[in-house]
Design a protein around this motif. Structure first.
Motif, PDB file in Angstrom:
ATOM      1  N   GLU A   9       0.746  -1.138  -0.145  1.00  0.00           N
ATOM      2  CA  GLU A   9      -0.062   0.088  -0.206  1.00  0.00           C
ATOM      3  C   GLU A   9       0.916   1.341   0.117  1.00  0.00           C
ATOM      4  O   GLU A   9       0.491   2.185  -0.637  1.00  0.00           O
ATOM      5  CB  GLU A   9      -0.898  -0.098   1.326  1.00  0.00           C
ATOM      6  CG  GLU A   9      -1.912  -1.106   1.225  1.00  0.00           C
ATOM      7  CD  GLU A   9      -2.685  -1.342   2.586  1.00  0.00           C
ATOM      8  OE1 GLU A   9      -3.937  -1.713   2.387  1.00  0.00           O
ATOM      9  OE2 GLU A   9      -1.984  -0.661   3.504  1.00  0.00           O
ATOM     10  N   PHE A  10       1.902   1.207   0.764  1.00  0.00           N
ATOM     11  CA  PHE A  10       2.761   2.333   0.781  1.00  0.00           C
ATOM     12  C   PHE A  10       3.697   2.621  -0.320  1.00  0.00           C
ATOM     13  O   PHE A  10       3.882   3.706  -0.810  1.00  0.00           O
ATOM     14  CB  PHE A  10       3.900   2.116   2.018  1.00  0.00           C
ATOM     15  CG  PHE A  10       4.813   3.163   2.382  1.00  0.00           C
ATOM     16  CD1 PHE A  10       4.021   4.350   3.183  1.00  0.00           C
ATOM     17  CD2 PHE A  10       6.028   3.045   2.189  1.00  0.00           C
ATOM     18  CE1 PHE A  10       4.834   5.662   3.406  1.00  0.00           C
ATOM     19  CE2 PHE A  10       6.746   4.432   2.734  1.00  0.00           C
ATOM     20  CZ  PHE A  10       6.181   5.578   3.197  1.00  0.00           C
ATOM     21  N   ALA A  11       4.042   1.559  -1.033  1.00  0.00           N
ATOM     22  CA  ALA A  11       4.816   1.756  -2.439  1.00  0.00           C
ATOM     23  C   ALA A  11       3.664   2.271  -3.575  1.00  0.00           C
ATOM     24  O   ALA A  11       4.083   3.037  -4.450  1.00  0.00           O
ATOM     25  CB  ALA A  11       5.121   0.119  -2.922  1.00  0.00           C
ATOM     26  N   GLU A  12       2.575   1.712  -3.586  1.00  0.00           N
ATOM     27  CA  GLU A  12       1.640   2.176  -4.443  1.00  0.00           C
ATOM     28  C   GLU A  12       1.123   3.569  -4.196  1.00  0.00           C
ATOM     29  O   GLU A  12       1.019   4.487  -5.238  1.00  0.00           O
ATOM     30  CB  GLU A  12       0.352   1.354  -4.295  1.00  0.00           C
ATOM     31  CG  GLU A  12      -0.516   1.794  -5.434  1.00  0.00           C
ATOM     32  CD  GLU A  12      -1.967   0.809  -5.300  1.00  0.00           C
ATOM     33  OE1 GLU A  12      -2.947   1.188  -5.912  1.00  0.00           O
ATOM     34  OE2 GLU A  12      -2.138   0.022  -4.416  1.00  0.00           O
ATOM     35  N   LYS A  13       0.980   3.949  -2.848  1.00  0.00           N
ATOM     36  CA  LYS A  13       0.810   5.418  -2.524  1.00  0.00           C
ATOM     37  C   LYS A  13       1.860   6.305  -3.217  1.00  0.00           C
ATOM     38  O   LYS A  13       1.652   7.395  -3.515  1.00  0.00           O
ATOM     39  CB  LYS A  13       0.645   5.510  -1.166  1.00  0.00           C
ATOM     40  CG  LYS A  13       0.360   6.999  -0.510  1.00  0.00           C
ATOM     41  CD  LYS A  13       0.201   6.721   1.052  1.00  0.00           C
ATOM     42  CE  LYS A  13       0.156   8.201   1.652  1.00  0.00           C
ATOM     43  NZ  LYS A  13      -1.167   8.860   1.435  1.00  0.00           N
ATOM     44  N   ALA A  14       3.090   5.918  -2.966  1.00  0.00           N
ATOM     45  CA  ALA A  14       4.118   6.573  -3.463  1.00  0.00           C
ATOM     46  C   ALA A  14       4.732   6.394  -4.970  1.00  0.00           C
ATOM     47  O   ALA A  14       5.722   7.388  -5.242  1.00  0.00           O
ATOM     48  CB  ALA A  14       5.476   6.613  -2.469  1.00  0.00           C
TER      49      ALA A  14
END
Length: 390
Positions: A9-14
């Motif tokens: 989720e964090f990677a997708e957000k960034a």
């Protein structure tokens, strides 16, 4: 309670890969705020702000080790600010180079459309000359580059009196004097000595750059005795016999026509009044030139050897046709430091071709300078001023 994101989720957000997130964790750049029972990483919005900072600085050309040392958590804000200013300068140089390429393409395309023969060697020459001119326009847009040079002298010189207080003390100002400074730069000669100016003194600060004068005005503040004038020293717009003192601090060698500038200075000085002009010799800061030449022999920090145009060794002869009672006064000093950043800032502030050469090799050059200075670096200073009378 903060919102937690999985690595995915964090990677997708960034908009980065999960592999990148894991790599930053391994390199101690961005540790997760928490871990699940099974050891899975969990990140917060605060971590996202840190990641944005990392991605921005990486885009600007910083290495991951530099980002870790300078910016995460307890990083030194001044070091970061200095580094950002350098990266900005390099980016501006790249932007100007691209503008040159676009202009050359447009010109060549127009020649082809008009069935004219294209002189390809001439086009390459045009790109080079335009790049040099635009680089100079960047140099003098404001006082940023001048300030980079001043900071190296101010913060690392062995003579703690300082150039500007020393030069000011040798002006021997008296109440009621009318003074003109040519090429006043950022106004440091006056901003550092405001309390020492006698009553009734009027000072006209001049420069060929409006942007630099604006920086001088900001540094000096609201002081009624100061006036500001954008002018060329080779055509001074003041009447004959106007000033009690004219100052040219490290600027005469920039004049296209030095004899014309000296004629103008002589004209606007009152009879018996003083002209104070500073410069340096061939020995001055030669270690900086040696440093960049040893890295890349094609680097030229100045297309003109300024001390040959007007220096301590030939200044007396150049002044002699226009002035009398010429005396030379030297400032005893040197620079010693073991920090690479002030030297790099100084080098990038020069007027030569260094930025175009270093543009794509900045990290390698930075490591080279760090290696050269880590055990201490000595820089010779051989500067002073001539004082003469009309």
């Amino acid at each position: 309670m903060p919102t937690y994101y999985t690595s995915g989720e964090f990677a997708e957000k960034a908009h980065v890969s999960i592999r990148t997130i894991r790599y930053y964790d391994q390199k101690n750049l961005l540790k997760p705020a928490a871990r699940a029972k099974g050891g899975a990483r969990r990140y917060t919005d605060q971590d996202f702000a840190k990641l944005q900072q990392i991605l921005l600085l990486k885009y600007l050309g910083f290495s991951l080790s530099e980002i870790r040392e300078m910016t995460i958590g307890s990083g030194d804000a001044q070091v970061l600010l200095n580094s950002l200013q350098i990266q900005k300068r390099l980016a501006e140089e790249r932007l100007e180079e691209m503008k040159n390429v676009i202009a050359a393409i447009d010109s060549t395309s127009q020649a082809l459309k008009s069935n004219q023969q294209v002189d390809w060697s001439q086009m390459l020459k045009l790109i080079h000359l335009t790049s040099m001119n635009q680089s100079l326009s960047l140099q003098y847009k404001n006082a940023t580059n001048i300030s980079a040079r001043i900071r190296l002298h101010r913060d690392y010189s062995l003579n703690k009196v300082g150039w500007f207080p020393w030069l000011f003390s040798n002006l021997h100002l008296k109440a009621g004097m009318k003074i003109l400074e040519l090429g006043a730069g950022n106004g440091a000669l006056w901003s550092q000595n405001l309390a020492k100016i006698p009553a009734g003194v009027t000072v006209v600060l001049s420069d060929i750059s409006e942007g630099i004068l604006a920086d001088a005005k900001k540094a000096i503040g609201k002081q009624s005795q100061f006036q500001y004038a954008v002018l060329d020293a080779q055509s001074i717009p003041f009447a004959d016999n106007t000033f009690d003192l004219v100052i040219a601090n490290h600027m005469l060698f920039y004049c296209d026509d030095i004899p014309k500038a000296l004629q103008e200075v002589q004209r606007v000085l009152k009879p018996g009044a003083t002209f104070t002009c500073s410069t340096y010799s061939q020995k001055h800061m030669h270690e900086i030139t040696d440093l960049v030449q040893n890295y890349n022999a094609n680097i030229v920090l100045s297309s003109t050897k300024l001390y040959e145009r007007f220096g301590l060794d030939n200044g007396r002869q150049i002044l002699k046709p226009y002035f009398k009672d010429i005396s030379c006064h030297k400032y005893q000093d040197a620079i010693e430091l073991s920090d690479s950043m002030p030297i790099i800032s100084y080098i990038l502030s020069c007027h030569g071709n260094q930025n175009s050469i270093l543009l794509d090799h900045y990290q390698d050059f930075k490591q080279y300078v760090e290696k050269q200075v880590k055990d201490g670096f000595h820089i010779t200073k051989d500067a002073g001023f001539f004082s003469c009378k009309k």
